[in-house]
Design an enzyme around this catalytic site. Structure first.
Site, PDB file in Angstrom:
ATOM      1  N   TYR A 184      -2.890  22.404 -11.617  1.00 16.52           N
ATOM      2  CA  TYR A 184      -4.108  21.848 -10.781  1.00 16.52           C
ATOM      3  C   TYR A 184      -4.312  20.571 -10.188  1.00 16.52           C
ATOM      4  O   TYR A 184      -5.223  20.106  -9.854  1.00 16.52           O
ATOM      5  CB  TYR A 184      -5.321  21.868 -11.980  1.00 16.52           C
ATOM      6  N   LYS A 202       6.119  27.212 -21.695  1.00 12.74           N
ATOM      7  CA  LYS A 202       6.924  28.490 -21.199  1.00 12.74           C
ATOM      8  C   LYS A 202       8.046  28.017 -20.409  1.00 12.74           C
ATOM      9  O   LYS A 202       8.538  28.376 -19.326  1.00 12.74           O
ATOM     10  CB  LYS A 202       5.956  29.114 -20.110  1.00 12.74           C
ATOM     11  N   ASP A 237       2.572  33.059 -24.054  1.00 13.60           N
ATOM     12  CA  ASP A 237       2.121  34.541 -24.120  1.00 13.60           C
ATOM     13  C   ASP A 237       2.159  34.980 -25.615  1.00 13.60           C
ATOM     14  O   ASP A 237       1.074  35.473 -26.160  1.00 13.60           O
ATOM     15  CB  ASP A 237       2.768  35.483 -23.319  1.00 13.60           C
ATOM     16  N   ASP A 295      -6.328  25.618 -19.918  1.00 17.61           N
ATOM     17  CA  ASP A 295      -7.504  26.074 -19.670  1.00 17.61           C
ATOM     18  C   ASP A 295      -7.828  27.472 -20.272  1.00 17.61           C
ATOM     19  O   ASP A 295      -9.014  27.676 -20.746  1.00 17.61           O
ATOM     20  CB  ASP A 295      -7.686  26.047 -18.082  1.00 17.61           C
TER      21      ASP A 295
HETATM   22 MG    MG Z   1     -11.808  26.734 -17.701  1.00 14.99          MG
END
Ligand code: MG
Ligand code: NAI
Length: 337
Positions: free
Chosen positions: A125, A174, A207, A231
């Site tokens: 982000y 990951k 995952d 998030d």
């Molecule tokens: Mg969010």
């Protein structure tokens, strides 16, 4: 000396749930002072800008803000005010508790009591390197993970576990595929974990974490992860405990902290007096913890839990026929009792 808190009433249902929350806080008699400042649509209408300097100054000065949801106007040139606030104040830790409450739409009415600690400033982000090729066929994006950023978030998670009597931190990653970014995060996390022998630590691939959360959420205590995974996972966790009306969040940095509800300004129900104030109230409880009013935070959470069992007082989103005010009133009665 009494503590002053910067308060942003926000847009849509924001002023309604803030009023209810401040009324409840008043009952606790902590002598807080409030510095009311504007952001979002309300600021745009009054001052012609979404995030006025006076608001930034108030947060800088008081170091603690309680914030209702803001409406970010749709269209070119409006970046999210929330993202902007995180950047400005380097609010690197996004802390989102997910705790089951009785009588709500939780899929696990008893079993979930976990906190997601999401890195809030880097990862996918950072907004760098976003490119789409001239022919529109290929898109790329830069992710950035730093040792400093990873270390401070993982340390935050372990310190939080220690401070709040939690027993285990799960590092979600990951690194098997994203070898550079997630790899560095995991490497640093292991180094930090070694310094907290009193707190158990396990590692889990993201995952699998999603599946495990849905199947057996009770195995989790504190989850720490990078920005994008955090998030997604924190919203998943909000869903486990009954949805956005019960999900608070804190954005914490070294110099400032902003406490809020996770949901938005809900324009569809604004002005109707039926918004559920619980998420912001639980955000206020996080603020009390941050200000070292731990006993009062516990008192508030316990009273919210009890009030949620009174069907006629809870708001329609939780299946009740109460209002924002009737819920706040019931909560206040309980706190006074
Ligand atoms: Mg969010
Ligand atoms: P939203 O969270 O405002 O609403 C989604 C749905 O949940 C709506 O049906 C709404 O009525 C309901 N809802 C949300 N909070 C509720 C509450 N406390 N009690 C009862 N029902 C509630 O999300 P939406 O509609 O996508 O966004 C609306 C606006 O909020 C947008 O302008 C968006 O940019 C902004 N937003 C702001 C956030 C913030 O300031 N932290 C976070 C998310 C969205």
């Amino acid at each position: 000396m009494s503590k002053t808190i910067a308060v942003i009433r926000g847009d849509g249902i924001g002023p309604e749930i803030m009023e209810a929350t401040l009324r409840v806080l008043e009952t606790l008699q902590l002598g807080f002072q409030y510095d009311f400042v504007e952001a979002g649509l309300a600021a745009q209408e009054k001052f012609g800008e979404l995030l006025p300097q006076a608001t930034l100054d108030a947060i800088t000065k008081h170091r603690v803000a309680l914030k209702s949801p803001l409406t970010t106007p749709v269209g070119e040139g409006f970046s999210s005010i929330n993202v902007e606030l995180r950047k400005r104040f380097d609010l690197y830790a996004n802390v989102r508790p997910a705790i089951s409450f009785p009588n709500t739409r939780s899929r696990f009415p008893e079993g979930v009591d976990l906190v997601t600690v999401r890195e809030n400033t880097e990862g996918a982000y950072i907004g760098e390197g976003q490119q789409v090729s001239a022919d529109g066929e290929t898109a790329t994006l830069t992710q950035k993970v730093t040792r400093r950023g990873s270390e401070r978030i993982v340390r935050y998670a372990f310190d939080l576990a220690r401070r709040t009597g939690r027993k285990k931190v799960t590092v979600v990653h990951k690194a098997n595929i994203l070898k550079s970014t997630s790899g560095l995060f995991l490497k640093v996390a292991r180094e930090v974990a070694a310094q907290y022998p009193d707190i158990a630590c396990n590692e889990m691939i993201v995952d699998n974490t999603c599946m495990q959360l849905v199947m057996r959420p009770e195995q989790f205590d504190v989850i720490v992860t990078t920005n994008l995974f955090g998030d997604i996972i924190s919203d998943l966790c909000a869903g486990l405990v009954g949805g956005l009306g019960l999900a608070p969040g804190a954005n914490i940095g070294a110099d400032a902290a902003i406490f809020e509800a996770v949901h938005g300004s809900a324009p569809d129900i604004a002005g109707k007096g039926i918004a559920n104030p619980c998420a912001l109230l639980l955000g206020a409880a996080q603020m009390l913890d941050h200000l070292e009013f731990g006993d009062e935070a516990l008192r508030l959470r316990t009273a919210i839990r009890a009030t949620l069992t009174t069907r006629d007082r809870v708001t329609p989103d939780l299946g009740g026929n109460g209002t924002t005010d009737s819920f706040a009133d019931a909560l206040i009665e309980r706190l006074r009792a």
